[in-house]
Scaffold this motif. Structure first.
Motif, PDB file in Angstrom:
ATOM      1  N   ILE A  75       0.841  -1.196   0.000  1.00 40.76           N
ATOM      2  CA  ILE A  75       0.000   0.000   0.000  1.00 40.76           C
ATOM      3  C   ILE A  75       0.878   1.249   0.000  1.00 40.76           C
ATOM      4  N   MET A 120       0.219   5.655   0.384  1.00 42.78           N
ATOM      5  CA  MET A 120      -0.718   6.779   0.509  1.00 42.78           C
ATOM      6  C   MET A 120       0.066   8.065   0.662  1.00 42.78           C
ATOM      7  N   GLY A 150       0.834  15.098  -6.269  1.00 42.62           N
ATOM      8  CA  GLY A 150       1.321  15.674  -7.525  1.00 42.62           C
ATOM      9  C   GLY A 150       2.604  16.456  -7.368  1.00 42.62           C
ATOM     10  N   GLY A 179       5.542  14.874  -6.110  1.00 46.81           N
ATOM     11  CA  GLY A 179       6.707  13.996  -6.108  1.00 46.81           C
ATOM     12  C   GLY A 179       6.895  13.145  -4.870  1.00 46.81           C
ATOM     13  N   VAL A 180       5.942  13.188  -3.913  1.00 46.30           N
ATOM     14  CA  VAL A 180       6.111  12.385  -2.691  1.00 46.30           C
ATOM     15  C   VAL A 180       5.989  10.893  -3.017  1.00 46.30           C
ATOM     16  N   THR A 236      -3.903  -3.023  -7.708  1.00 41.61           N
ATOM     17  CA  THR A 236      -4.824  -1.958  -7.328  1.00 41.61           C
ATOM     18  C   THR A 236      -6.220  -2.300  -7.852  1.00 41.61           C
ATOM     19  N   ALA A 281      -2.811   5.513 -13.100  1.00 41.91           N
ATOM     20  CA  ALA A 281      -1.987   6.516 -13.809  1.00 41.91           C
ATOM     21  C   ALA A 281      -0.615   6.644 -13.154  1.00 41.91           C
ATOM     22  N   ARG A 295       2.970   5.665 -14.845  1.00 41.07           N
ATOM     23  CA  ARG A 295       4.005   6.703 -14.947  1.00 41.07           C
ATOM     24  C   ARG A 295       5.314   6.259 -14.279  1.00 41.07           C
ATOM     25  N   MET A 296       5.175   5.445 -13.233  1.00 43.50           N
ATOM     26  CA  MET A 296       6.368   4.970 -12.513  1.00 43.50           C
ATOM     27  C   MET A 296       7.018   3.773 -13.217  1.00 43.50           C
TER      28      MET A 296
HETATM   29  C1  LIG Z   1      -1.152   7.282  -6.030  1.00 44.77           C
HETATM   30  C2  LIG Z   1      -0.466   8.311  -5.096  1.00 44.77           C
HETATM   31  C3  LIG Z   1       0.332   7.564  -4.037  1.00 44.77           C
HETATM   32  C4  LIG Z   1       0.469   9.193  -5.937  1.00 44.77           C
HETATM   33  O1  LIG Z   1       1.198  10.055  -5.058  1.00 44.77           O
HETATM   34  P1  LIG Z   1       1.733  11.499  -5.519  1.00 44.77           P
HETATM   35  O2  LIG Z   1       2.661  12.017  -4.495  1.00 44.77           O
HETATM   36  O3  LIG Z   1       0.601  12.365  -5.892  1.00 44.77           O
HETATM   37  O4  LIG Z   1       2.543  11.113  -6.845  1.00 44.77           O
HETATM   38  P2  LIG Z   1       3.756  11.939  -7.498  1.00 44.77           P
HETATM   39  O5  LIG Z   1       3.475  13.399  -7.405  1.00 44.77           O
HETATM   40  O6  LIG Z   1       5.037  11.486  -6.918  1.00 44.77           O
HETATM   41  O7  LIG Z   1       3.649  11.478  -9.008  1.00 44.77           O
HETATM   42  C5  LIG Z   1       4.631  10.606  -9.634  1.00 44.77           C
HETATM   43  C6  LIG Z   1       4.328  10.596 -11.118  1.00 44.77           C
HETATM   44  O8  LIG Z   1       3.031  10.027 -11.349  1.00 44.77           O
HETATM   45  C7  LIG Z   1       2.198  10.949 -12.026  1.00 44.77           C
HETATM   46  N1  LIG Z   1       0.861  10.910 -11.434  1.00 44.77           N
HETATM   47  C8  LIG Z   1       0.553  10.828 -10.111  1.00 44.77           C
HETATM   48  N2  LIG Z   1      -0.804  10.844  -9.959  1.00 44.77           N
HETATM   49  C9  LIG Z   1      -1.312  10.952 -11.213  1.00 44.77           C
HETATM   50  C10 LIG Z   1      -2.648  11.037 -11.716  1.00 44.77           C
HETATM   51  N3  LIG Z   1      -3.710  11.019 -10.897  1.00 44.77           N
HETATM   52  N4  LIG Z   1      -2.827  11.145 -13.065  1.00 44.77           N
HETATM   53  C11 LIG Z   1      -1.765  11.163 -13.907  1.00 44.77           C
HETATM   54  N5  LIG Z   1      -0.463  11.091 -13.492  1.00 44.77           N
HETATM   55  C12 LIG Z   1      -0.267  10.992 -12.157  1.00 44.77           C
HETATM   56  C13 LIG Z   1       2.798  12.311 -11.774  1.00 44.77           C
HETATM   57  O9  LIG Z   1       2.489  13.218 -12.833  1.00 44.77           O
HETATM   58  C14 LIG Z   1       4.272  12.013 -11.681  1.00 44.77           C
HETATM   59  O10 LIG Z   1       4.896  11.976 -12.949  1.00 44.77           O
HETATM   60  P3  LIG Z   1       6.397  12.574 -13.135  1.00 44.77           P
HETATM   61  O11 LIG Z   1       7.136  12.344 -11.824  1.00 44.77           O
HETATM   62  O12 LIG Z   1       6.968  11.756 -14.218  1.00 44.77           O
HETATM   63  O13 LIG Z   1       6.212  14.007 -13.432  1.00 44.77           O
HETATM   64  C15 LIG Z   1      -1.535   9.239  -4.426  1.00 44.77           C
HETATM   65  O14 LIG Z   1      -2.376   9.754  -5.437  1.00 44.77           O
HETATM   66  C16 LIG Z   1      -2.399   8.561  -3.375  1.00 44.77           C
HETATM   67  O15 LIG Z   1      -2.044   8.506  -2.201  1.00 44.77           O
HETATM   68  N6  LIG Z   1      -3.566   8.038  -3.781  1.00 44.77           N
HETATM   69  C17 LIG Z   1      -4.502   7.385  -2.828  1.00 44.77           C
HETATM   70  C18 LIG Z   1      -4.002   6.037  -2.371  1.00 44.77           C
HETATM   71  C19 LIG Z   1      -3.767   5.090  -3.533  1.00 44.77           C
HETATM   72  O16 LIG Z   1      -4.559   4.995  -4.478  1.00 44.77           O
HETATM   73  N7  LIG Z   1      -2.647   4.359  -3.484  1.00 44.77           N
HETATM   74  C20 LIG Z   1      -2.252   3.436  -4.555  1.00 44.77           C
HETATM   75  C21 LIG Z   1      -2.818   2.094  -4.428  1.00 44.77           C
HETATM   76  S1  LIG Z   1      -1.961   1.123  -3.172  1.00 44.77           S
END
Ligand SMILES: CC(C)(COP(=O)(O)OP(=O)(O)OC[C@H]1O[C@@H](n2cnc3c(N)ncnc32)[C@H](O)[C@@H]1OP(=O)(O)O)[C@@H](O)C(=O)NCCC(=O)NCCS
Length: 167
Positions: free
Chosen positions: A77, A79, A86, A88-89, A113, A122, A126-127
């Motif tokens: 998991i 979060m 958005g 970079g965390v 997921t 997404a 992207r990762m």
């Molecule tokens: C999924 C999650 C962990 C992403 O965390 P975040 O800190 O927003 O992600 P980042 O800012 O580090 O993004 C990393 C890359 O993914 C892309 N990305 C992240 N969320 C995105 C979205 N919703 N749509 C499109 N691209 C996305 C970013 O643009 C970034 O690209 P880049 O580094 O090449 O510019 C966060 O949205 C979250 O906590 N979601 C709820 C819990 C969840 O669904 N967890 C995953 C399932 S276990």
């Protein structure tokens, strides 16, 4: 997100309560604290990571090394605080996980997921994760039907680490 404000460290047992008590909007719908148990932190501490921004929890990742597949690791998991998404965390947590498991000899990372979690799909795409092909699709995304035996379908992700990601 500037590196000087973001600290990534492994999770300590003392962090458990803060993690259990994150508001439900960190996960989105259907969050329940039993998705994360203390035993993950006790037994997989080196691969469970906490991100802090100016000393405040910004996100966390629970992951572990596979015992059965000696090349593989698994992210249970992740979060990130909705207020700072958005920035970079999530990437920083994943990159640190890739580095740590790579140093421990793992070249594959897996996670799953729910098909409705579009942000997660997404993010993982992207990762650099690929979605494993399945016989069925949901809105164009391959899904493993009844993955957990309780009716829940899942998207299965796999990433093969490149040398530069894990050293
Ligand atoms: C999924 C999650 C962990 C992403 O965390 P975040 O800190 O927003 O992600 P980042 O800012 O580090 O993004 C990393 C890359 O993914 C892309 N990305 C992240 N969320 C995105 C979205 N919703 N749509 C499109 N691209 C996305 C970013 O643009 C970034 O690209 P880049 O580094 O090449 O510019 C966060 O949205 C979250 O906590 N979601 C709820 C819990 C969840 O669904 N967890 C995953 C399932 S276990």
């Amino acid at each position: 997100m500037r590196d000087d404000f973001l600290n990534i460290r492994h999770i300590e047992p003392d962090d458990c309560n803060a993690i259990f008590e994150v508001p439900s909007d960190w996960w989105g719908s259907n969050y329940s604290s039993d998705m994360i148990s203390k035993w993950y932190i006790h037994h997989f501490r080196d691969t469970c990571l906490l991100a802090e921004e100016n000393g405040k929890m910004a996100g966390f990742l629970i992951g572990f090394l596979s015992q059965s597949e000696p090349n593989e690791s698994y992210i249970r998991i992740v979060m990130v605080d909705p207020a700072i998404r958005g920035k970079g965390v999530g990437r920083a947590l994943y990159e640190e996980f890739f580095k740590r498991v790579g140093m421990l000899g793992r070249s594959v990372v897996r996670c799953v997921t729910a098909p409705g979690k579009k942000d997660s799909i997404a993010f993982h795409t992207r990762m650099g994760f690929i979605i494993e092909p399945q016989e069925q699709e949901y809105e164009g995304v391959p899904v493993f039907i009844n993955y957990d035996g309780r009716g829940g379908n899942r998207v299965l992700f796999k990433k093969v680490l490149q040398k530069m990601e894990n050293h």
